[in-house]
Design a protein around this motif. Structure first.
Motif, PDB file in Angstrom:
ATOM      1  N   ARG A  23       0.863  -1.194  -0.023  1.00 61.56           N
ATOM      2  CA  ARG A  23       0.084   0.212   0.057  1.00 61.56           C
ATOM      3  C   ARG A  23       0.796   1.228  -0.069  1.00 61.56           C
ATOM      4  NH1 ARG A  23      -4.870   2.366   1.660  1.00 61.56           N
ATOM      5  NH2 ARG A  23      -4.733   4.422   1.295  1.00 61.56           N
ATOM      6  N   LEU A  24       1.930   1.247   0.766  1.00 63.40           N
ATOM      7  CA  LEU A  24       2.758   2.354   0.838  1.00 63.40           C
ATOM      8  C   LEU A  24       3.614   2.722  -0.541  1.00 63.40           C
ATOM      9  CD1 LEU A  24       4.153   2.282   4.604  1.00 63.40           C
ATOM     10  CD2 LEU A  24       2.398   3.687   3.729  1.00 63.40           C
ATOM     11  N   ALA A  25       3.856   1.513  -1.072  1.00 66.24           N
ATOM     12  CA  ALA A  25       4.606   1.632  -2.226  1.00 66.24           C
ATOM     13  C   ALA A  25       3.881   2.213  -3.380  1.00 66.24           C
ATOM     14  CB  ALA A  25       5.181   0.147  -2.821  1.00 66.24           C
ATOM     15  N   ARG A  26       2.226   1.791  -3.407  1.00 69.59           N
ATOM     16  CA  ARG A  26       1.447   2.467  -4.375  1.00 69.59           C
ATOM     17  C   ARG A  26       1.062   3.663  -4.015  1.00 69.59           C
ATOM     18  NH1 ARG A  26      -0.899  -2.786  -3.657  1.00 69.59           N
ATOM     19  NH2 ARG A  26      -2.596  -2.145  -2.257  1.00 69.59           N
ATOM     20  N   ASP A  27       1.320   3.969  -2.713  1.00 68.81           N
ATOM     21  CA  ASP A  27       1.110   5.522  -2.734  1.00 68.81           C
ATOM     22  C   ASP A  27       2.072   6.375  -2.917  1.00 68.81           C
ATOM     23  OD1 ASP A  27      -1.408   5.064  -1.577  1.00 68.81           O
ATOM     24  OD2 ASP A  27      -0.976   5.258   0.605  1.00 68.81           O
ATOM     25  N   GLY A  28       3.300   5.884  -3.483  1.00 69.53           N
ATOM     26  CA  GLY A  28       4.177   6.587  -3.728  1.00 69.53           C
ATOM     27  C   GLY A  28       5.525   6.718  -3.048  1.00 69.53           C
ATOM     28  N   TYR A  29       5.689   5.965  -1.826  1.00 72.12           N
ATOM     29  CA  TYR A  29       6.819   5.879  -0.816  1.00 72.12           C
ATOM     30  C   TYR A  29       7.849   5.011  -1.839  1.00 72.12           C
ATOM     31  CZ  TYR A  29       4.048   7.916   2.806  1.00 72.12           C
ATOM     32  OH  TYR A  29       3.110   8.810   3.610  1.00 72.12           O
ATOM     33  N   VAL A 214      -6.442  -7.592   5.331  1.00 66.61           N
ATOM     34  CA  VAL A 214      -5.176  -7.073   5.579  1.00 66.61           C
ATOM     35  C   VAL A 214      -5.027  -5.552   5.074  1.00 66.61           C
ATOM     36  CG1 VAL A 214      -4.123  -9.265   5.741  1.00 66.61           C
ATOM     37  CG2 VAL A 214      -4.349  -8.088   3.231  1.00 66.61           C
ATOM     38  N   GLU A 215      -5.831  -5.420   3.728  1.00 70.55           N
ATOM     39  CA  GLU A 215      -5.812  -4.081   3.237  1.00 70.55           C
ATOM     40  C   GLU A 215      -6.411  -2.882   4.165  1.00 70.55           C
ATOM     41  OE1 GLU A 215      -5.896  -7.161   0.229  1.00 70.55           O
ATOM     42  OE2 GLU A 215      -7.176  -6.625   1.959  1.00 70.55           O
ATOM     43  N   GLU A 216      -7.313  -3.353   5.079  1.00 69.92           N
ATOM     44  CA  GLU A 216      -8.145  -2.420   5.914  1.00 69.92           C
ATOM     45  C   GLU A 216      -7.104  -1.861   7.071  1.00 69.92           C
ATOM     46  OE1 GLU A 216     -12.564  -3.303   5.769  1.00 69.92           O
ATOM     47  OE2 GLU A 216     -11.433  -4.938   6.616  1.00 69.92           O
ATOM     48  N   ILE A 217      -6.195  -2.883   7.380  1.00 73.35           N
ATOM     49  CA  ILE A 217      -4.974  -2.568   8.579  1.00 73.35           C
ATOM     50  C   ILE A 217      -4.083  -1.697   7.248  1.00 73.35           C
ATOM     51  CG2 ILE A 217      -3.205  -3.254   9.753  1.00 73.35           C
ATOM     52  CD1 ILE A 217      -6.133  -3.946  10.583  1.00 73.35           C
ATOM     53  N   ALA A 218      -3.542  -2.118   6.378  1.00 72.52           N
ATOM     54  CA  ALA A 218      -2.777  -1.065   5.382  1.00 72.52           C
ATOM     55  C   ALA A 218      -3.345   0.384   5.425  1.00 72.52           C
ATOM     56  CB  ALA A 218      -2.319  -1.697   4.164  1.00 72.52           C
ATOM     57  N   GLY A 219      -4.724   0.298   5.112  1.00 75.07           N
ATOM     58  CA  GLY A 219      -5.099   1.736   5.144  1.00 75.07           C
ATOM     59  C   GLY A 219      -5.049   2.710   6.090  1.00 75.07           C
ATOM     60  N   ALA A 220      -5.302   1.915   7.548  1.00 76.56           N
ATOM     61  CA  ALA A 220      -5.015   2.939   8.732  1.00 76.56           C
ATOM     62  C   ALA A 220      -3.683   3.391   8.772  1.00 76.56           C
ATOM     63  CB  ALA A 220      -5.453   1.967   9.942  1.00 76.56           C
TER      64      ALA A 220
END
Length: 246
Positions: A23-29, A214-220
């Motif tokens: 998720r962080l990678a997709r967000d541009g980190y 797991v995506e819901e934890i990643a979102g938080a």
């Protein structure tokens, strides 16, 4: 995101950790994920590089003080100072208290609590010089409610939340936040192998009537890592479908 900020995610080989890293990678980190073995790190590297070639992975065993110190020194020299540190790596050694061995207690405390201390000890000083950052520690609903057979795990996670609040007070003036995300029962490999009767018993205690994803934890985690959460520190965000509303 105008420039790539660096993120370190421990325990990224599968489940919640993998979802957070991706998720962080997709967000541009620019994400560096960790695993305890070379094969695990290779798997993390492959997955993250499919999102962006700048992402990478390394071997990190937070239960081993010397290995952690060496690996994180190499990390800082190779990649620089992270803007985001996610402490997800952890283990379980479940047993009823009267049967719990000293080793089962020590292994969980050493990894789930002292291991996070080790990572933060290496990362906080350069983050202070950077005067910006977010540390996000993955706790658990068990740290709040307790659970039979998990006295060691509950103690470690409750301790992790206290540690996070204390560290948050010490470094808030340098624009660094420290928060926890406490998952409830999340659909992972561990929950998949539970007997159906046990799954049904757990679901009966969750107002949302489902396991989390797991995506819901990643979102938080992504929220706490970002600019919208810059004034939030020392907090625990519970993601549990209403199972605990304390």
């Amino acid at each position: 995101m105008s420039e790539k900020l660096l993120a370190l995610v421990t325990g990224a080989s599968r489940g919640i950790g993998r979802a957070i890293a991706e998720r962080l990678a997709r967000d541009g980190y620019r994400v560096i994920g960790t695993a305890t073995s070379e094969s695990g790190a290779a798997s993390v590297r492959e997955a993250l590089k499919q999102i962006d070639g700048d992402n990478d992975a390394l071997v990190l065993n937070i239960a081993d003080a010397a290995q952690t110190d060496g690996a994180l020194k190499d990390f800082l020299q190779t990649y620089g100072t992270p803007r985001v540190v996610v402490n997800n790596a952890g283990i379980t050694r479940d047993n009823l208290f009267l049967r719990m061995s000293d080793d089962e207690w020590d292994e969980v405390i050493n990894t789930n609590l002292t291991g996070v201390f080790r990572v933060c000890k290496s990362m906080v000083k350069p983050m202070l010089k950077q005067k910006a950052g977010a540390i996000i520690n993955i706790s658990s609903i068990i740290g709040t409610t307790g659970n039979g057979g998990q006295a060691n795990y509950a103690a470690a996670k409750a301790g992790l939340e206290g540690f996070s609040r204390s560290l948050a007070q010490e470094i808030a003036s340098r624009n660094i936040t420290v928060n926890c995300v406490a998952p409830g029962f999340i659909q992972t490999d561990m929950t998949e192998i539970l007997p159906e009767t046990q799954k049904e018993a757990i679901l009966a205690t969750i107002p949302g009537k489902r396991f989390g994803q797991v995506e819901e934890i990643a979102g938080a985690v992504a929220f706490l890592a970002g600019n919208d959460a810059k004034y939030i520190t020392g907090q625990t965000i519970h993601v549990n479908g209403g199972m605990n509303m304390g």
